[in-house]
Design a protein around this motif. Structure first.
Motif, short mmCIF file in Angstrom:
data_model
loop_
_atom_site.label_atom_id
_atom_site.label_comp_id
_atom_site.label_asym_id
_atom_site.label_seq_id
_atom_site.Cartn_x
_atom_site.Cartn_y
_atom_site.Cartn_z
N SER A 78 1.03 -1.37 -0.05
CA SER A 78 0.08 -0.14 -0.01
C SER A 78 0.93 1.29 -0.04
N SER A 79 2.32 1.20 0.20
CA SER A 79 3.04 2.27 0.12
C SER A 79 3.36 2.61 -1.17
N ILE A 80 3.13 1.84 -2.12
CA ILE A 80 3.31 2.14 -3.46
C ILE A 80 1.93 2.36 -4.47
N PHE A 81 1.02 1.23 -4.11
CA PHE A 81 0.06 0.82 -4.98
C PHE A 81 -1.49 1.46 -4.31
N LYS A 82 -2.13 2.36 -4.91
CA LYS A 82 -3.26 2.95 -4.37
C LYS A 82 -4.53 2.39 -5.55
N TRP A 83 -5.73 2.14 -4.71
CA TRP A 83 -6.59 1.49 -5.40
C TRP A 83 -8.04 2.27 -5.07
N THR A 84 -8.97 2.46 -5.94
CA THR A 84 -10.11 3.32 -5.61
C THR A 84 -10.66 2.70 -4.17
N ALA A 85 -11.10 3.41 -3.37
CA ALA A 85 -11.46 3.20 -2.06
C ALA A 85 -10.68 2.75 -1.12
N SER A 86 -9.33 2.48 -1.61
CA SER A 86 -8.42 1.94 -0.78
C SER A 86 -8.59 0.24 -0.67
N VAL A 100 -5.60 -8.11 -16.27
CA VAL A 100 -4.89 -6.90 -16.60
C VAL A 100 -4.97 -5.52 -15.61
N TYR A 101 -3.91 -5.24 -15.23
CA TYR A 101 -3.75 -4.05 -14.11
C TYR A 101 -3.32 -2.89 -14.99
N THR A 102 -3.89 -1.68 -14.95
CA THR A 102 -3.41 -0.73 -15.56
C THR A 102 -2.98 0.51 -14.51
N PHE A 103 -1.93 1.06 -14.47
CA PHE A 103 -1.57 1.90 -13.46
C PHE A 103 -1.23 3.38 -13.99
N VAL A 104 -1.54 4.48 -13.58
CA VAL A 104 -1.20 5.77 -13.90
C VAL A 104 -0.14 6.22 -12.66
N SER A 105 1.01 6.76 -13.02
CA SER A 105 1.98 7.04 -12.03
C SER A 105 2.28 8.69 -11.78
N ASP A 106 2.15 8.98 -10.67
CA ASP A 106 2.68 10.33 -10.76
C ASP A 106 4.06 10.76 -10.53
N GLY A 107 4.77 9.55 -10.37
CA GLY A 107 6.36 9.51 -10.39
C GLY A 107 6.62 8.92 -8.78
N SER A 108 5.57 8.92 -7.80
CA SER A 108 5.96 8.17 -6.59
C SER A 108 4.86 7.23 -6.21
N LYS A 109 3.92 7.21 -6.82
CA LYS A 109 2.68 6.16 -6.56
C LYS A 109 2.32 5.86 -7.81
N MET A 110 1.75 4.52 -7.62
CA MET A 110 0.93 3.71 -8.77
C MET A 110 -0.49 3.73 -8.61
N TYR A 111 -1.30 4.34 -9.48
CA TYR A 111 -2.66 4.27 -9.00
C TYR A 111 -3.63 3.60 -10.06
N GLY A 112 -4.07 2.36 -9.49
CA GLY A 112 -4.35 1.17 -10.32
C GLY A 112 -5.91 1.12 -10.54
N SER A 113 -6.16 0.52 -11.75
CA SER A 113 -7.36 -0.11 -11.98
C SER A 113 -7.09 -1.58 -12.50
N PHE A 114 -8.19 -2.30 -12.88
CA PHE A 114 -7.89 -3.68 -13.45
C PHE A 114 -9.27 -4.10 -14.37
N ILE A 115 -9.16 -4.96 -15.03
CA ILE A 115 -10.05 -5.75 -15.80
C ILE A 115 -9.73 -7.20 -15.36
N PRO A 116 -10.66 -7.82 -14.87
CA PRO A 116 -10.35 -9.17 -14.21
C PRO A 116 -10.85 -10.24 -15.32
N ASP A 117 -10.36 -11.51 -15.25
CA ASP A 117 -10.73 -12.68 -15.88
C ASP A 117 -10.88 -12.29 -17.49
N VAL A 118 -9.65 -11.82 -17.93
CA VAL A 118 -9.74 -11.47 -19.52
C VAL A 118 -9.70 -13.07 -20.18
N ARG A 119 -10.58 -13.12 -21.03
CA ARG A 119 -10.90 -14.49 -22.15
C ARG A 119 -10.72 -14.35 -23.38
#
Length: 119
Positions: A78-86, A100-119
């Protein structure tokens, strides 16, 4: 070596290729972003991404696959990766699954979203 590249006008990246890398599964993973903005890992054991090196402002993608056994875990500090509503998104546990996890970085943290179970 460091260089500055300045473009005035329109840049079309549609025909460009991004550097990519394959991460080695381990209980402790260091993700070196200088090796490519698109990364892939096939989990063969429970793993933790313990460090992210060479983080810059930008967008990064991580494809996570389960091996033929499945039920592997991936822990995100959690010191690096930040998720919606924690809330860290669940990893699909089925053998051979693909998230598939996608991150937007501000240079110090990675703000993530994801697409689960891609087929």
């Amino acid at each position: 070596m460091s260089a500055t590249f300045t473009v005035n006008g329109v840049v079309n990246t549609a025909s460009a290729n991004m550097s990519s890398q394959t991460l080695t599964p381990s209980t402790s993973i260091t993700w070196d972003l200088s090796q490519g903005q698109i990364s892939t890992i096939t989990l063969t054991m429970n793993s933790t991404i313990t460090a992210v090196n060479n983080m810059k402002i930008g967008t990064y993608i991580l494809h996570v696959y389960q091996d033929s056994t499945g039920s592997r875990t991936l822990t995100w500090p959690s010191s690096i990766f930040k998720w919606t509503a924690s809330v860290t998104p669940p990893l699909t546990s089925a053998a051979g699954s693909h998230d598939v996890y996608t991150f937007v970085s501000d240079g110090s943290k990675m703000y993530g979203s994801f697409i689960p179970d891609v087929r």
